[in-house]
Design a protein around this motif. Structure first.
Motif, PDB file in Angstrom:
ATOM      1  N   ALA A  51       0.818  -1.169   0.096  1.00 27.27           N
ATOM      2  CA  ALA A  51       0.043   0.153   0.068  1.00 27.27           C
ATOM      3  C   ALA A  51       0.978   1.275   0.087  1.00 27.27           C
ATOM      4  O   ALA A  51       1.707   1.254   0.806  1.00 27.27           O
ATOM      5  N   ILE A  52       0.736   2.071  -1.054  1.00 24.53           N
ATOM      6  CA  ILE A  52       1.478   3.311  -1.041  1.00 24.53           C
ATOM      7  C   ILE A  52       0.613   4.403  -0.476  1.00 24.53           C
ATOM      8  O   ILE A  52      -0.539   4.751  -1.294  1.00 24.53           O
ATOM      9  N   PHE A  53       1.119   5.074   0.445  1.00 24.59           N
ATOM     10  CA  PHE A  53       0.242   6.492   0.943  1.00 24.59           C
ATOM     11  C   PHE A  53       0.723   7.596   0.512  1.00 24.59           C
ATOM     12  O   PHE A  53       2.163   7.903   0.647  1.00 24.59           O
ATOM     13  N   VAL A  54       0.152   8.336  -0.424  1.00 19.57           N
ATOM     14  CA  VAL A  54       0.693   9.550  -0.882  1.00 19.57           C
ATOM     15  C   VAL A  54       0.133  10.637   0.080  1.00 19.57           C
ATOM     16  O   VAL A  54      -0.872  11.054   0.211  1.00 19.57           O
ATOM     17  N   LEU A  55       1.187  11.182   0.838  1.00 13.72           N
ATOM     18  CA  LEU A  55       0.998  12.160   1.684  1.00 13.72           C
ATOM     19  C   LEU A  55       0.633  13.685   1.069  1.00 13.72           C
ATOM     20  O   LEU A  55       1.011  13.995  -0.003  1.00 13.72           O
ATOM     21  N   ASN A  56       0.027  14.427   1.953  1.00 14.74           N
ATOM     22  CA  ASN A  56      -0.233  15.696   1.798  1.00 14.74           C
ATOM     23  C   ASN A  56       0.702  16.695   1.964  1.00 14.74           C
ATOM     24  O   ASN A  56       1.417  16.296   2.837  1.00 14.74           O
ATOM     25  N   ARG A  57       0.932  17.655   1.242  1.00 16.32           N
ATOM     26  CA  ARG A  57       1.980  18.645   1.175  1.00 16.32           C
ATOM     27  C   ARG A  57       2.168  19.294   2.514  1.00 16.32           C
ATOM     28  O   ARG A  57       3.446  19.834   2.915  1.00 16.32           O
ATOM     29  N   LEU A  95      -3.767  13.201   6.685  1.00 16.05           N
ATOM     30  CA  LEU A  95      -2.605  13.710   6.074  1.00 16.05           C
ATOM     31  C   LEU A  95      -2.331  13.012   4.688  1.00 16.05           C
ATOM     32  O   LEU A  95      -1.291  12.846   3.950  1.00 16.05           O
ATOM     33  N   VAL A  96      -3.219  11.663   4.446  1.00 17.25           N
ATOM     34  CA  VAL A  96      -2.994  10.689   3.192  1.00 17.25           C
ATOM     35  C   VAL A  96      -3.777  11.192   2.289  1.00 17.25           C
ATOM     36  O   VAL A  96      -5.170  11.262   2.482  1.00 17.25           O
ATOM     37  N   ASP A  97      -3.369  11.789   0.997  1.00 13.92           N
ATOM     38  CA  ASP A  97      -4.134  12.435   0.010  1.00 13.92           C
ATOM     39  C   ASP A  97      -4.722  11.095  -0.895  1.00 13.92           C
ATOM     40  O   ASP A  97      -5.922  11.087  -1.259  1.00 13.92           O
ATOM     41  N   ARG A  98      -4.004  10.033  -0.953  1.00 18.93           N
ATOM     42  CA  ARG A  98      -4.268   8.968  -1.931  1.00 18.93           C
ATOM     43  C   ARG A  98      -3.699   7.775  -1.566  1.00 18.93           C
ATOM     44  O   ARG A  98      -2.496   7.728  -0.546  1.00 18.93           O
ATOM     45  N   LEU A  99      -4.157   6.648  -1.428  1.00 21.77           N
ATOM     46  CA  LEU A  99      -3.648   5.075  -1.344  1.00 21.77           C
ATOM     47  C   LEU A  99      -3.611   4.446  -2.743  1.00 21.77           C
ATOM     48  O   LEU A  99      -4.870   4.488  -3.170  1.00 21.77           O
ATOM     49  N   ILE A 100      -2.504   3.967  -3.257  1.00 25.41           N
ATOM     50  CA  ILE A 100      -2.423   3.297  -4.044  1.00 25.41           C
ATOM     51  C   ILE A 100      -2.034   1.639  -3.819  1.00 25.41           C
ATOM     52  O   ILE A 100      -1.363   1.574  -2.837  1.00 25.41           O
ATOM     53  N   LEU A 101      -2.936   0.736  -4.196  1.00 23.79           N
ATOM     54  CA  LEU A 101      -2.712  -0.696  -3.733  1.00 23.79           C
ATOM     55  C   LEU A 101      -1.932  -1.243  -4.895  1.00 23.79           C
ATOM     56  O   LEU A 101      -2.271  -1.168  -6.062  1.00 23.79           O
ATOM     57  N   LEU A 102      -0.828  -1.816  -4.868  1.00 30.61           N
ATOM     58  CA  LEU A 102       0.127  -2.412  -5.724  1.00 30.61           C
ATOM     59  C   LEU A 102       0.148  -3.799  -5.424  1.00 30.61           C
ATOM     60  O   LEU A 102       0.753  -4.471  -4.614  1.00 30.61           O
ATOM     61  N   LYS A 103      -0.061  -4.789  -6.620  1.00 32.42           N
ATOM     62  CA  LYS A 103       0.259  -6.020  -6.327  1.00 32.42           C
ATOM     63  C   LYS A 103       0.947  -6.484  -7.731  1.00 32.42           C
ATOM     64  O   LYS A 103       0.740  -6.385  -8.725  1.00 32.42           O
ATOM     65  N   ILE A 104       2.450  -6.855  -7.668  1.00 29.85           N
ATOM     66  CA  ILE A 104       2.941  -7.262  -8.779  1.00 29.85           C
ATOM     67  C   ILE A 104       2.829  -8.843  -9.074  1.00 29.85           C
ATOM     68  O   ILE A 104       3.161  -9.756  -8.057  1.00 29.85           O
ATOM     69  N   MET A 105       2.456  -9.330 -10.053  1.00 29.72           N
ATOM     70  CA  MET A 105       2.414 -10.533 -10.464  1.00 29.72           C
ATOM     71  C   MET A 105       3.300 -10.999 -11.844  1.00 29.72           C
ATOM     72  O   MET A 105       3.637 -10.188 -12.531  1.00 29.72           O
ATOM     73  N   GLU A 106       3.916 -12.201 -11.622  1.00 25.91           N
ATOM     74  CA  GLU A 106       4.782 -12.518 -12.872  1.00 25.91           C
ATOM     75  C   GLU A 106       4.475 -14.113 -13.078  1.00 25.91           C
ATOM     76  O   GLU A 106       3.844 -14.658 -12.258  1.00 25.91           O
ATOM     77  N   ASP A 107       4.641 -14.471 -14.329  1.00 22.83           N
ATOM     78  CA  ASP A 107       4.611 -15.722 -14.644  1.00 22.83           C
ATOM     79  C   ASP A 107       5.670 -16.667 -13.958  1.00 22.83           C
ATOM     80  O   ASP A 107       6.811 -16.465 -13.937  1.00 22.83           O
ATOM     81  N   PRO A 108       5.117 -17.827 -13.360  1.00 24.17           N
ATOM     82  CA  PRO A 108       5.847 -18.676 -12.623  1.00 24.17           C
ATOM     83  C   PRO A 108       6.805 -19.245 -13.525  1.00 24.17           C
ATOM     84  O   PRO A 108       7.875 -19.835 -12.897  1.00 24.17           O
ATOM     85  N   LEU A 109       6.761 -19.224 -14.729  1.00 24.10           N
ATOM     86  CA  LEU A 109       8.009 -19.925 -15.510  1.00 24.10           C
ATOM     87  C   LEU A 109       8.871 -18.664 -16.135  1.00 24.10           C
ATOM     88  O   LEU A 109       9.409 -19.314 -17.009  1.00 24.10           O
ATOM     89  N   SER A 110       8.710 -17.501 -15.745  1.00 29.84           N
ATOM     90  CA  SER A 110       9.530 -16.669 -16.232  1.00 29.84           C
ATOM     91  C   SER A 110      10.977 -16.443 -15.718  1.00 29.84           C
ATOM     92  O   SER A 110      11.221 -17.625 -14.785  1.00 29.84           O
ATOM     93  N   LEU A 111      11.928 -16.229 -16.401  1.00 29.02           N
ATOM     94  CA  LEU A 111      13.262 -16.504 -16.117  1.00 29.02           C
ATOM     95  C   LEU A 111      13.442 -15.819 -14.531  1.00 29.02           C
ATOM     96  O   LEU A 111      14.180 -16.647 -13.703  1.00 29.02           O
ATOM     97  N   ALA A 112      12.784 -14.634 -14.421  1.00 28.08           N
ATOM     98  CA  ALA A 112      13.192 -14.096 -12.876  1.00 28.08           C
ATOM     99  C   ALA A 112      12.435 -15.189 -11.856  1.00 28.08           C
ATOM    100  O   ALA A 112      13.169 -15.236 -10.860  1.00 28.08           O
ATOM    101  N   ALA A 113      11.374 -15.608 -12.262  1.00 27.78           N
ATOM    102  CA  ALA A 113      10.693 -16.471 -11.177  1.00 27.78           C
ATOM    103  C   ALA A 113      11.510 -17.749 -10.868  1.00 27.78           C
ATOM    104  O   ALA A 113      11.705 -18.130  -9.842  1.00 27.78           O
ATOM    105  N   MET A 114      12.016 -18.381 -11.987  1.00 24.62           N
ATOM    106  CA  MET A 114      12.900 -19.535 -11.757  1.00 24.62           C
ATOM    107  C   MET A 114      14.222 -19.414 -11.210  1.00 24.62           C
ATOM    108  O   MET A 114      14.779 -19.958 -10.088  1.00 24.62           O
TER     109      MET A 114
END
Length: 124
Positions: A51-57, A95-114
């Motif tokens: 969860a990325i909290f974007v804070l107010n100025r 003081l939180v202006d926005r909340l960004i939820l981020l989930k990174i998904m990758e192919d389990p057969l990708s080189l990085a995953a292996m």
């Protein structure tokens, strides 16, 4: 332990602060250093993301800069130079202006995953 390593000897934590990523205006020649402590790192495959909290100025004036680490000569304490800042005490949700939820998904057969699995075969 965290995905950023052990936080037991964190510069800002040792001063009662919450660490935040501060990307407002990095100085010239330091932008490429942002991957030294990548904010999306905890969103490795297989977890629930970040969860990325974007804070107010309003909070900007309350942030303590990473340069205090050098001023205090606290070289034995951990810091993410150029992009880490500290906020003394808790940060109000007002003081939180926005909340960004981020989930990174990758192919389990990708080189990085292996490659990742080869270093930790118990993790799927």
């Amino acid at each position: 332990m965290t995905t950023f390593g052990s936080s037991e000897n964190s510069f800002f934590r040792n001063r009662g602060c919450i660490s935040v990523f501060d990307y407002r205006a990095p100085s010239a020649g330091t932008w490429e250093r942002r991957t030294d402590c990548y904010p999306f790192q905890p969103a490795s495959p297989g977890n629930e993301g970040v969860a990325i909290f974007v804070l107010n100025r309003v909070i900007y004036g309350r942030l303590q800069p990473w340069t205090l680490w050098g001023e205090e000569k606290a070289y034995n304490e951990k810091i993410a130079p150029y992009f880490e800042a500290g906020h003394e005490g808790p940060i109000s949700l007002s003081l939180v202006d926005r909340l960004i939820l981020l989930k990174i998904m990758e192919d389990p057969l990708s080189l990085a995953a292996m490659v990742r699995k080869s270093f930790n075969p118990l993790r799927e």
